[in-house]
Design a protein around this motif. Structure first.
Motif, PDB file in Angstrom:
ATOM      1  N   ALA A  40       0.800  -1.073  -0.141  1.00 52.91           N
ATOM      2  CA  ALA A  40      -0.018   0.207  -0.026  1.00 52.91           C
ATOM      3  C   ALA A  40       0.735   1.303   0.015  1.00 52.91           C
ATOM      4  CB  ALA A  40      -0.859   0.036   1.151  1.00 52.91           C
ATOM      5  N   PHE A  41       0.610   2.085  -0.904  1.00 53.23           N
ATOM      6  CA  PHE A  41       1.072   3.329  -1.256  1.00 53.23           C
ATOM      7  C   PHE A  41       0.400   4.442  -0.972  1.00 53.23           C
ATOM      8  CE2 PHE A  41       3.073   0.262  -3.843  1.00 53.23           C
ATOM      9  CZ  PHE A  41       4.391   0.344  -3.736  1.00 53.23           C
ATOM     10  N   PRO A  42       1.063   5.526  -0.188  1.00 50.11           N
ATOM     11  CA  PRO A  42       0.000   6.737   0.075  1.00 50.11           C
ATOM     12  C   PRO A  42      -0.542   7.395  -1.298  1.00 50.11           C
ATOM     13  CG  PRO A  42       2.063   7.161   1.152  1.00 50.11           C
ATOM     14  CD  PRO A  42       2.284   5.964   0.155  1.00 50.11           C
ATOM     15  N   SER A  43      -1.750   7.629  -1.244  1.00 50.89           N
ATOM     16  CA  SER A  43      -2.271   8.185  -2.360  1.00 50.89           C
ATOM     17  C   SER A  43      -1.760   9.290  -3.104  1.00 50.89           C
ATOM     18  CB  SER A  43      -3.917   8.483  -2.099  1.00 50.89           C
ATOM     19  OG  SER A  43      -3.745   9.805  -1.229  1.00 50.89           O
ATOM     20  N   GLU A  44      -1.151  10.064  -2.569  1.00 54.43           N
ATOM     21  CA  GLU A  44      -0.333  11.307  -3.188  1.00 54.43           C
ATOM     22  C   GLU A  44       0.708  10.697  -4.337  1.00 54.43           C
ATOM     23  OE1 GLU A  44       1.698  11.553   0.886  1.00 54.43           O
ATOM     24  OE2 GLU A  44      -0.172  10.999   0.050  1.00 54.43           O
ATOM     25  N   PHE A  45       1.133   9.462  -4.197  1.00 59.03           N
ATOM     26  CA  PHE A  45       2.091   8.926  -5.233  1.00 59.03           C
ATOM     27  C   PHE A  45       1.280   8.444  -6.464  1.00 59.03           C
ATOM     28  CE2 PHE A  45       4.410   9.672  -1.299  1.00 59.03           C
ATOM     29  CZ  PHE A  45       5.470  10.332  -1.716  1.00 59.03           C
ATOM     30  N   SER A  46       0.005   8.355  -6.373  1.00 56.73           N
ATOM     31  CA  SER A  46      -0.705   7.967  -7.555  1.00 56.73           C
ATOM     32  C   SER A  46      -0.566   8.369  -8.942  1.00 56.73           C
ATOM     33  CB  SER A  46      -2.150   8.105  -7.322  1.00 56.73           C
ATOM     34  OG  SER A  46      -3.142   7.682  -8.447  1.00 56.73           O
ATOM     35  N   LEU A  47      -0.488   7.562  -9.816  1.00 57.37           N
ATOM     36  CA  LEU A  47      -0.064   8.141 -11.252  1.00 57.37           C
ATOM     37  C   LEU A  47      -1.342   8.700 -11.856  1.00 57.37           C
ATOM     38  CD1 LEU A  47       2.282   5.095 -12.558  1.00 57.37           C
ATOM     39  CD2 LEU A  47       3.075   7.526 -11.920  1.00 57.37           C
ATOM     40  N   ASP A  48      -2.595   8.408 -11.391  1.00 60.14           N
ATOM     41  CA  ASP A  48      -3.755   9.116 -11.874  1.00 60.14           C
ATOM     42  C   ASP A  48      -3.656  10.345 -11.971  1.00 60.14           C
ATOM     43  OD1 ASP A  48      -4.874   6.471 -12.043  1.00 60.14           O
ATOM     44  OD2 ASP A  48      -5.652   6.825 -10.172  1.00 60.14           O
ATOM     45  N   VAL A  85      10.156  -7.802  -9.820  1.00 62.16           N
ATOM     46  CA  VAL A  85      10.955  -7.588  -8.649  1.00 62.16           C
ATOM     47  C   VAL A  85      12.280  -8.005  -9.262  1.00 62.16           C
ATOM     48  CG1 VAL A  85      11.262  -8.138  -6.228  1.00 62.16           C
ATOM     49  CG2 VAL A  85       8.902  -7.951  -7.320  1.00 62.16           C
ATOM     50  N   ARG A  86      13.424  -7.279  -8.684  1.00 62.53           N
ATOM     51  CA  ARG A  86      14.836  -7.577  -9.143  1.00 62.53           C
ATOM     52  C   ARG A  86      15.679  -6.957  -7.988  1.00 62.53           C
ATOM     53  NH1 ARG A  86      13.419  -3.467 -12.799  1.00 62.53           N
ATOM     54  NH2 ARG A  86      15.102  -1.766 -12.689  1.00 62.53           N
ATOM     55  N   PRO A  87      16.867  -7.722  -7.704  1.00 58.74           N
ATOM     56  CA  PRO A  87      17.801  -7.013  -6.890  1.00 58.74           C
ATOM     57  C   PRO A  87      18.523  -5.875  -7.296  1.00 58.74           C
ATOM     58  CG  PRO A  87      18.324  -9.397  -7.406  1.00 58.74           C
ATOM     59  CD  PRO A  87      17.058  -9.047  -8.446  1.00 58.74           C
ATOM     60  N   GLY A  88      18.728  -4.971  -6.437  1.00 56.46           N
ATOM     61  CA  GLY A  88      19.455  -3.717  -6.980  1.00 56.46           C
ATOM     62  C   GLY A  88      20.748  -3.668  -6.398  1.00 56.46           C
ATOM     63  N   LEU A  89      21.364  -2.444  -6.468  1.00 58.67           N
ATOM     64  CA  LEU A  89      22.737  -2.275  -6.034  1.00 58.67           C
ATOM     65  C   LEU A  89      22.654  -2.236  -4.507  1.00 58.67           C
ATOM     66  CD1 LEU A  89      23.884   0.787  -8.501  1.00 58.67           C
ATOM     67  CD2 LEU A  89      24.230  -1.702  -8.745  1.00 58.67           C
ATOM     68  N   GLY A  90      23.851  -2.861  -4.012  1.00 59.58           N
ATOM     69  CA  GLY A  90      23.925  -2.910  -2.549  1.00 59.58           C
ATOM     70  C   GLY A  90      22.866  -3.747  -2.117  1.00 59.58           C
ATOM     71  N   ARG A  91      22.278  -3.314  -1.145  1.00 54.24           N
ATOM     72  CA  ARG A  91      21.463  -4.214  -0.257  1.00 54.24           C
ATOM     73  C   ARG A  91      20.003  -3.741  -0.614  1.00 54.24           C
ATOM     74  NH1 ARG A  91      25.416  -3.633   4.071  1.00 54.24           N
ATOM     75  NH2 ARG A  91      24.439  -1.835   4.708  1.00 54.24           N
ATOM     76  N   ARG A  92      19.655  -3.517  -1.840  1.00 52.15           N
ATOM     77  CA  ARG A  92      18.537  -2.871  -2.320  1.00 52.15           C
ATOM     78  C   ARG A  92      17.750  -3.877  -3.146  1.00 52.15           C
ATOM     79  NH1 ARG A  92      19.003   0.362   1.395  1.00 52.15           N
ATOM     80  NH2 ARG A  92      20.110   2.238   1.356  1.00 52.15           N
ATOM     81  N   THR A  93      16.427  -3.952  -3.431  1.00 53.58           N
ATOM     82  CA  THR A  93      15.536  -4.485  -4.181  1.00 53.58           C
ATOM     83  C   THR A  93      14.668  -3.595  -4.750  1.00 53.58           C
ATOM     84  OG1 THR A  93      15.786  -6.337  -2.582  1.00 53.58           O
ATOM     85  CG2 THR A  93      13.815  -6.109  -4.165  1.00 53.58           C
ATOM     86  N   LEU A  94      14.435  -3.867  -6.154  1.00 55.09           N
ATOM     87  CA  LEU A  94      13.694  -2.844  -6.814  1.00 55.09           C
ATOM     88  C   LEU A  94      12.180  -3.587  -7.368  1.00 55.09           C
ATOM     89  CD1 LEU A  94      16.360  -1.319  -9.433  1.00 55.09           C
ATOM     90  CD2 LEU A  94      15.513  -0.278  -7.269  1.00 55.09           C
ATOM     91  N   VAL A  95      11.123  -2.734  -7.103  1.00 50.55           N
ATOM     92  CA  VAL A  95      10.012  -3.247  -7.538  1.00 50.55           C
ATOM     93  C   VAL A  95       9.345  -2.400  -8.569  1.00 50.55           C
ATOM     94  CG1 VAL A  95       7.520  -3.803  -6.870  1.00 50.55           C
ATOM     95  CG2 VAL A  95       9.436  -4.347  -5.113  1.00 50.55           C
ATOM     96  N   GLU A  96       9.090  -2.822  -9.689  1.00 50.05           N
ATOM     97  CA  GLU A  96       8.515  -1.949 -10.739  1.00 50.05           C
ATOM     98  C   GLU A  96       7.061  -2.301 -10.972  1.00 50.05           C
ATOM     99  OE1 GLU A  96       9.070  -2.317 -15.397  1.00 50.05           O
ATOM    100  OE2 GLU A  96      10.942  -1.687 -14.434  1.00 50.05           O
ATOM    101  N   LEU A  97       6.080  -1.415 -10.885  1.00 46.51           N
ATOM    102  CA  LEU A  97       4.847  -1.341 -11.028  1.00 46.51           C
ATOM    103  C   LEU A  97       4.274  -0.706 -12.154  1.00 46.51           C
ATOM    104  CD1 LEU A  97       4.173  -0.416  -7.202  1.00 46.51           C
ATOM    105  CD2 LEU A  97       4.198  -2.469  -8.299  1.00 46.51           C
ATOM    106  N   ARG A  98       3.572  -1.421 -13.332  1.00 43.31           N
ATOM    107  CA  ARG A  98       3.192  -1.018 -14.516  1.00 43.31           C
ATOM    108  C   ARG A  98       1.692  -1.043 -14.672  1.00 43.31           C
ATOM    109  NH1 ARG A  98       7.179  -4.591 -18.282  1.00 43.31           N
ATOM    110  NH2 ARG A  98       9.162  -4.133 -17.485  1.00 43.31           N
ATOM    111  N   ALA A  99       1.368   0.177 -14.853  1.00 45.55           N
ATOM    112  CA  ALA A  99      -0.365   0.241 -15.180  1.00 45.55           C
ATOM    113  C   ALA A  99      -0.502   1.332 -16.376  1.00 45.55           C
ATOM    114  CB  ALA A  99      -0.828   1.319 -13.853  1.00 45.55           C
ATOM    115  N   PRO A 100      -1.631   1.417 -16.892  1.00 50.06           N
ATOM    116  CA  PRO A 100      -1.878   2.081 -18.017  1.00 50.06           C
ATOM    117  C   PRO A 100      -1.318   3.522 -18.002  1.00 50.06           C
ATOM    118  CG  PRO A 100      -3.662   0.884 -17.487  1.00 50.06           C
ATOM    119  CD  PRO A 100      -2.661   0.740 -16.333  1.00 50.06           C
ATOM    120  N   GLU A 101      -1.341   4.242 -16.688  1.00 50.33           N
ATOM    121  CA  GLU A 101      -0.851   5.757 -16.482  1.00 50.33           C
ATOM    122  C   GLU A 101       0.420   5.734 -16.487  1.00 50.33           C
ATOM    123  OE1 GLU A 101      -4.802   4.480 -14.951  1.00 50.33           O
ATOM    124  OE2 GLU A 101      -2.852   3.793 -14.179  1.00 50.33           O
ATOM    125  N   GLY A 102       1.415   4.798 -16.332  1.00 53.45           N
ATOM    126  CA  GLY A 102       2.651   4.901 -16.387  1.00 53.45           C
ATOM    127  C   GLY A 102       3.254   3.621 -15.524  1.00 53.45           C
TER     128      GLY A 102
END
Length: 144
Positions: A40-48, A85-102
């Motif tokens: 769950a992400f705060p609504s202010e970060f919506s791509l809508d 979802v993929r490993p990132g640099l260092g001790r990071r993980t990247l999550v990519e979320l794809r929607a029609p808005e971006g």
């Protein structure tokens, strides 16, 4: 009442190679939906378009996807469709979320995700998800 694994963690929304913003993400796992995790992400970060949305005080944006995908992505690039979802640099993980808005790219501390997955496995061990599935309830929700 079922137990739930829930953690609020700090993450970074990647805006460009040199710019990101911090955001709060709530991770949730429910044994009654044993195959899924929720972010769950705060609504202010919506791509809508803000003109289309309900504005201030709107509900969080919730993405639901496979717990197995999150776990696999900590080690190797994983996912097809809307969530990757993929490993990132260092001790990071990247999550990519794809929607029609971006597309949104969110960076997590891998330790936070591992801790959350560990807590979810205390509730429902990997490989035992089928023991928690309620086919009658799922069918009723689908038809109701």
């Amino acid at each position: 009442m079922h137990a739930t694994a829930e953690e609020t963690v700090q993450a970074r929304l990647v805006l460009s190679p040199h710019r990101s913003v911090r955001l709060r993400v709530t991770l949730t796992y429910r044994p009654e939906d044993p195959l899924a995790v929720r972010m769950a992400f705060p609504s202010e970060f919506s791509l809508d378009d803000p003109a289309d949305g309900p504005g201030e005080g709107a509900a969080d944006i919730v993405w639901v996807f496979a717990r197995r995908l999150l776990a696999a992505g900590l080690e190797l690039p994983s996912g097809i469709g809307d969530v990757h979802v993929r490993p990132g640099l260092g001790r990071r993980t990247l999550v990519e979320l794809r929607a029609p808005e971006g597309i949104a790219l969110v960076q997590f501390d891998t330790a936070d995700l591992r801790r959350f997955l560990w807590r979810s496995r205390l509730l429902v061990p990997e490989g035992e998800e089928h023991l928690h599935l309620d086919a009658d309830r799922a069918l009723a929700q689908l038809l109701g």
